[in-house]
Design an enzyme around this catalytic site. Structure first.
Site, PDB file in Angstrom:
ATOM      1  N   HIS A 187      37.321  47.161  47.677  1.00 32.37           N
ATOM      2  CA  HIS A 187      37.366  45.796  47.137  1.00 32.37           C
ATOM      3  C   HIS A 187      35.964  45.413  46.648  1.00 32.37           C
ATOM      4  CE1 HIS A 187      38.512  41.856  46.194  1.00 32.37           C
ATOM      5  NE2 HIS A 187      39.255  41.549  47.237  1.00 32.37           N
ATOM      6  N   HIS A 190      36.149  39.328  43.714  1.00 31.40           N
ATOM      7  CA  HIS A 190      36.489  38.052  44.356  1.00 31.40           C
ATOM      8  C   HIS A 190      35.386  37.450  45.216  1.00 31.40           C
ATOM      9  CE1 HIS A 190      41.100  38.729  43.824  1.00 31.40           C
ATOM     10  NE2 HIS A 190      40.443  38.665  42.685  1.00 31.40           N
ATOM     11  N   TYR A 192      33.275  38.804  47.296  1.00 33.81           N
ATOM     12  CA  TYR A 192      32.957  39.417  48.577  1.00 33.81           C
ATOM     13  C   TYR A 192      31.684  40.266  48.459  1.00 33.81           C
ATOM     14  CZ  TYR A 192      37.539  37.620  49.818  1.00 33.81           C
ATOM     15  OH  TYR A 192      38.605  36.785  50.041  1.00 33.81           O
TER      16      TYR A 192
END
Length: 376
Positions: A187, A190, A192
């Site tokens: 990931h 977003h 992060y």
């Protein structure tokens, strides 16, 4: 349907339901179950109720991407997020993965570090969450279904600590394979941790991990390379959202960021790139965007997955025009566990209920969305 040939003929006119070969994985359709935080993994451990949740959404042989799974005890930013850094956590994922495989699905584990999108209450010993910066997010974090807490002021990672975080990702990837997953999705979007290094509106470092585009991308690419070295490039995907501004994470030139990453990922040779569409704006009757993922699609040489507000018509068009190889569906797949079947029949879709997205209930808003009553 018992007649596979008949099913293939029937689906051949529906682009989303055509088969696709993603590396060594033969997918029977192009509808991907997108990664979605559900906050039902009590005490950081995937629960038995997740077996049914993922099994329900494994139909017609497609790709599923797990909810975000923390790579370490310090990676967490929300209540009841699953992890994969302990033997107990690895063991808890095994029956879930087995259930998906038993129904013919390909299952990737999304590995994740929240970085500054966290609060000291989620951190070991109440310490500050780590980030590329020591700047605090100004907005608020939803820690459970009913309340919010301010984000804590993060601690800027020291340069000698970065290899330790990269190792957390590498170990998580190894553990995911041990749990039976077919691969991992890193990931990188977003807002992060990885995104906090990528975006110039967050990353204010003056060392080799900050400043220039190349330096800001270094952390992400070192993580990708470490995981590729550990489990193989044919088992690795990366999710990016260059146009997004979640958690105060935006970039002054998202096109350049996306293109640079696509080019560098080609050199590493990962299996897929999963990109989130720019935010839609309302122009007349149809939502449109002034930006496009097309330049990244044209550059990247592996499988290209897109996500972001797609319906059946938009997804079919994206496949036909070559804009993407696969389309990831989140909320609609959540509320319609048989989404590929509904697309096949052009059947009505269940509405999703936002109020049950992040509750801890193991059934309501989780496994109780209805299927079509008949295969006819």
């Amino acid at each position: 349907m018992g007649d596979n040939d008949h099913g293939a003929d029937k689906n051949s006119t529906i682009p989303l339901l055509t088969s696709y070969k993603m590396g060594r994985f033969q997918l029977l359709h192009r509808v991907v179950f997108a990664p979605m935080t559900r906050q039902r993994a009590y005490n950081g451990i995937a629960q038995p109720h997740a077996v049914l949740y993922y099994e329900q959404r494994t139909n017609m042989g497609g790709l599923l991407i797990s909810e975000a799974v923390a790579v370490s005890v310090a990676a967490n930013g929300y209540k009841d997020i699953p992890g994969i850094w302990t033997k107990e956590q690895v063991g808890a994922w095994k029956p879930i993965v087995d259930a998906v495989h038993a129904k013919g699905g390909v299952f990737f584990c999304q590995i994740w570090h929240a970085g500054r999108v966290s609060n000291c209450s989620f951190q070991p010993n109440g310490q500050a969450p780590i980030s590329s910066t020591d700047k605090r997010i100004k907005s608020q974090v939803r820690s459970n279904g009913t309340s919010t807490e301010d984000f804590s002021t993060p601690r800027r990672l020291e340069i000698h600590e970065i290899p330790l975080v990269i190792n957390d990702f590498k170990v998580a990837a190894r553990n995911a394979i041990e749990a039976g997953f077919d691969g991992v999705e890193i990931h990188g979007g977003h807002g992060y941790l990885i995104d906090q290094f990528l975006k110039d509106q967050v990353n204010d470092r003056i060392d080799k991990y900050g400043g220039s585009l190349e330096n800001r991308c270094r952390f992400a690419l070192e993580i990708v390379q470490a995981i590729v070295d550990e489990i193989g490039a044919d088992k690795v995907g990366l999710r990016l959202s260059p146009f997004a501004d979640y958690s105060d994470a935006s970039d002054s030139n998202p096109e350049a960021l996306g293109l640079y990453m696509a080019n560098m990922l080609n050199k590493i040779g990962i299996l897929y790139l999963h990109m989130v569409e720019p935010r839609m704006i309302k122009l007349g009757e149809k939502a449109k965007t002034p930006h496009s993922l097309r330049p990244m699609r044209d550059v990247f040489q592996g499988t290209f997955i897109v996500a972001g507000g797609y319906d059946r018509e938009d997804g079919n068009e994206a496949i036909v025009t070559g804009y993407a190889d696969l389309i990831a569906y989140g909320r609609w797949f959540l509320s319609n566990p048989d989404l590929p079947r509904r697309f096949e029949l052009n059947a009505p879709l269940n509405k999703y209920n936002r109020d049950t997205f992040y509750t801890s209930d193991p059934v309501i808003g989780y496994t109780d969305y209805p299927f079509l009553q008949s295969d006819d």
